[in-house]
Each structure stands twice: as structure tokens, then as C-alpha cells.
Design a protein around this motif. Structure first.
Motif, PDB file in Angstrom:
ATOM      1  N   GLU A 135      90.533 106.390  25.877  1.00  0.00           N
ATOM      2  CA  GLU A 135      90.910 105.113  26.491  1.00  0.00           C
ATOM      3  C   GLU A 135      92.239 105.249  27.236  1.00  0.00           C
ATOM      4  OE1 GLU A 135      90.842 101.975  23.581  1.00  0.00           O
ATOM      5  OE2 GLU A 135      88.723 102.311  23.135  1.00  0.00           O
ATOM      6  N   GLN A 136      93.182 105.960  26.621  1.00  0.00           N
ATOM      7  CA  GLN A 136      94.473 106.177  27.276  1.00  0.00           C
ATOM      8  C   GLN A 136      94.291 106.956  28.574  1.00  0.00           C
ATOM      9  OE1 GLN A 136      96.683 108.271  24.288  1.00  0.00           O
ATOM     10  NE2 GLN A 136      97.457 106.412  23.303  1.00  0.00           N
ATOM     11  N   MET A 137      93.474 107.991  28.517  1.00  0.00           N
ATOM     12  CA  MET A 137      93.248 108.802  29.713  1.00  0.00           C
ATOM     13  C   MET A 137      92.553 107.988  30.805  1.00  0.00           C
ATOM     14  SD  MET A 137      92.213 112.478  28.062  1.00  0.00           S
ATOM     15  CE  MET A 137      92.071 113.297  29.638  1.00  0.00           C
ATOM     16  N   ALA A 138      91.619 107.133  30.428  1.00  0.00           N
ATOM     17  CA  ALA A 138      90.934 106.285  31.410  1.00  0.00           C
ATOM     18  C   ALA A 138      91.929 105.332  32.059  1.00  0.00           C
ATOM     19  CB  ALA A 138      89.803 105.517  30.742  1.00  0.00           C
ATOM     20  N   ASN A 139      92.811 104.770  31.267  1.00  0.00           N
ATOM     21  CA  ASN A 139      93.826 103.863  31.813  1.00  0.00           C
ATOM     22  C   ASN A 139      94.779 104.608  32.750  1.00  0.00           C
ATOM     23  OD1 ASN A 139      92.820 101.612  30.470  1.00  0.00           O
ATOM     24  ND2 ASN A 139      94.123 101.928  28.681  1.00  0.00           N
ATOM     25  N   GLU A 140      95.177 105.807  32.345  1.00  0.00           N
ATOM     26  CA  GLU A 140      96.064 106.610  33.203  1.00  0.00           C
ATOM     27  C   GLU A 140      95.367 106.962  34.517  1.00  0.00           C
ATOM     28  OE1 GLU A 140      97.401 110.035  31.001  1.00  0.00           O
ATOM     29  OE2 GLU A 140      98.213 108.784  29.393  1.00  0.00           O
ATOM     30  N   ALA A 141      94.106 107.336  34.445  1.00  0.00           N
ATOM     31  CA  ALA A 141      93.355 107.681  35.656  1.00  0.00           C
ATOM     32  C   ALA A 141      93.225 106.465  36.565  1.00  0.00           C
ATOM     33  CB  ALA A 141      91.978 108.215  35.293  1.00  0.00           C
ATOM     34  N   GLU A 142      92.979 105.313  35.985  1.00  0.00           N
ATOM     35  CA  GLU A 142      92.860 104.088  36.777  1.00  0.00           C
ATOM     36  C   GLU A 142      94.185 103.766  37.473  1.00  0.00           C
ATOM     37  OE1 GLU A 142      91.526  99.428  36.166  1.00  0.00           O
ATOM     38  OE2 GLU A 142      91.079 100.895  34.598  1.00  0.00           O
ATOM     39  N   ARG A 143      95.280 103.888  36.740  1.00  0.00           N
ATOM     40  CA  ARG A 143      96.598 103.632  37.351  1.00  0.00           C
ATOM     41  C   ARG A 143      96.874 104.630  38.471  1.00  0.00           C
ATOM     42  NH1 ARG A 143      98.135 102.557  31.933  1.00  0.00           N
ATOM     43  NH2 ARG A 143      98.887 104.661  31.670  1.00  0.00           N
ATOM     44  N   TRP A 144      96.539 105.888  38.254  1.00  0.00           N
ATOM     45  CA  TRP A 144      96.759 106.915  39.260  1.00  0.00           C
ATOM     46  C   TRP A 144      95.941 106.624  40.515  1.00  0.00           C
ATOM     47  CZ3 TRP A 144      93.730 110.651  41.662  1.00  0.00           C
ATOM     48  CH2 TRP A 144      94.434 111.627  42.378  1.00  0.00           C
ATOM     49  N   LEU A 145      94.656 106.264  40.330  1.00  0.00           N
ATOM     50  CA  LEU A 145      93.804 105.947  41.473  1.00  0.00           C
ATOM     51  C   LEU A 145      94.324 104.733  42.237  1.00  0.00           C
ATOM     52  CD1 LEU A 145      90.243 106.535  39.993  1.00  0.00           C
ATOM     53  CD2 LEU A 145      91.354 107.840  41.813  1.00  0.00           C
ATOM     54  N   THR A 146      94.777 103.744  41.520  1.00  0.00           N
ATOM     55  CA  THR A 146      95.339 102.548  42.162  1.00  0.00           C
ATOM     56  C   THR A 146      96.565 102.928  42.980  1.00  0.00           C
ATOM     57  OG1 THR A 146      94.526 101.165  40.356  1.00  0.00           O
ATOM     58  CG2 THR A 146      96.257 100.233  41.732  1.00  0.00           C
ATOM     59  N   ALA A 147      97.412 103.785  42.406  1.00  0.00           N
ATOM     60  CA  ALA A 147      98.608 104.223  43.127  1.00  0.00           C
ATOM     61  C   ALA A 147      98.215 105.033  44.366  1.00  0.00           C
ATOM     62  CB  ALA A 147      99.496 105.060  42.207  1.00  0.00           C
ATOM     63  N   GLN A 148      97.200 105.868  44.263  1.00  0.00           N
ATOM     64  CA  GLN A 148      96.736 106.664  45.410  1.00  0.00           C
ATOM     65  C   GLN A 148      96.202 105.764  46.523  1.00  0.00           C
ATOM     66  OE1 GLN A 148      97.108 110.048  45.794  1.00  0.00           O
ATOM     67  NE2 GLN A 148      98.322 109.790  43.938  1.00  0.00           N
ATOM     68  N   GLU A 149      95.460 104.736  46.136  1.00  0.00           N
ATOM     69  CA  GLU A 149      94.920 103.802  47.131  1.00  0.00           C
ATOM     70  C   GLU A 149      96.044 103.076  47.852  1.00  0.00           C
ATOM     71  OE1 GLU A 149      92.243 101.257  45.009  1.00  0.00           O
ATOM     72  OE2 GLU A 149      90.662 102.773  44.926  1.00  0.00           O
ATOM     73  N   LYS A 150      97.065 102.685  47.105  1.00  0.00           N
ATOM     74  CA  LYS A 150      98.201 101.988  47.714  1.00  0.00           C
ATOM     75  C   LYS A 150      98.937 102.925  48.690  1.00  0.00           C
ATOM     76  CE  LYS A 150      99.162  98.604  44.109  1.00  0.00           C
ATOM     77  NZ  LYS A 150     100.125  98.153  43.100  1.00  0.00           N
ATOM     78  N   GLN A 151      99.078 104.197  48.322  1.00  0.00           N
ATOM     79  CA  GLN A 151      99.756 105.148  49.199  1.00  0.00           C
ATOM     80  C   GLN A 151      98.965 105.381  50.473  1.00  0.00           C
ATOM     81  OE1 GLN A 151     100.477 108.776  47.092  1.00  0.00           O
ATOM     82  NE2 GLN A 151     102.405 108.049  46.201  1.00  0.00           N
ATOM     83  N   GLN A 152      97.658 105.403  50.373  1.00  0.00           N
ATOM     84  CA  GLN A 152      96.822 105.633  51.553  1.00  0.00           C
ATOM     85  C   GLN A 152      96.859 104.442  52.516  1.00  0.00           C
ATOM     86  OE1 GLN A 152      92.906 106.706  50.235  1.00  0.00           O
ATOM     87  NE2 GLN A 152      93.516 108.773  49.653  1.00  0.00           N
ATOM     88  N   LYS A 153      97.072 103.268  52.005  1.00  0.00           N
ATOM     89  CA  LYS A 153      97.126 102.077  52.833  1.00  0.00           C
ATOM     90  C   LYS A 153      98.449 101.985  53.593  1.00  0.00           C
ATOM     91  CE  LYS A 153      93.933  99.237  50.184  1.00  0.00           C
ATOM     92  NZ  LYS A 153      93.776  98.034  49.385  1.00  0.00           N
TER      93      LYS A 153
END
Length: 71
Positions: free
Chosen positions: A52-70
């Protein structure tokens, strides 16, 4: 009658003695299996929490990546 009674008592002691030994062995085996199952349950809970922790970390990382791409 005393000889027959004594032989019968020895016969019963032999039967129950083996039964008692088997019961003790089985009880020890069952207790060990219960301990093993509790250990497995603890490990499974720990693994689930870590996933669960790893899933949350991956989700946060993906969200941060999407924000950087925008930007």
C-alpha cells in the motif's frame, strides 16, 4: 481372576500409553502449526502495508511527473 485383571490392566495401559504419546506429539505439532500460521499472518500484514505504501508513493510520483510535463 487377579491374573486376568492384571493382564487386562497392562493391556489397557499399553493402549492408552501409546494413545497418550500420540496425543502429546499431535498437540505439539498443532501448537507449532498455530505459531507458524500466526507468523505467516504477521508477515502477510506487513507485506500488505508495504505494498500500500509503495502504491501511494508511485501514485504521488506519477502525479508529480504529470505536473512537470504540463509546465
Amino acid at each position: 481372576m487377579g491374573k486376568i485383571s492384571g493382564k487386562f490392566e497392562k493391556f489397557l495401559d499399553g493402549m492408552y500409553g501409546r494413545h497418550d504419546e500420540n496425543q502429546v506429539k499431535h498437540s505439539k505439532w498443532m501448537n507449532q502449526k498455530e505459531k507458524d500460521l500466526l507468523d505467516l499472518e504477521k508477515s502477510a500484514d506487513s507485506f500488505e502495508k508495504r505494498m500500500e505504501q509503495m502504491a501511494n508513493e508511485a501514485e504521488r510520483w506519477l502525479t508529480a511527473q504529470e505536473k512537470q510535463q504540463k509546465t
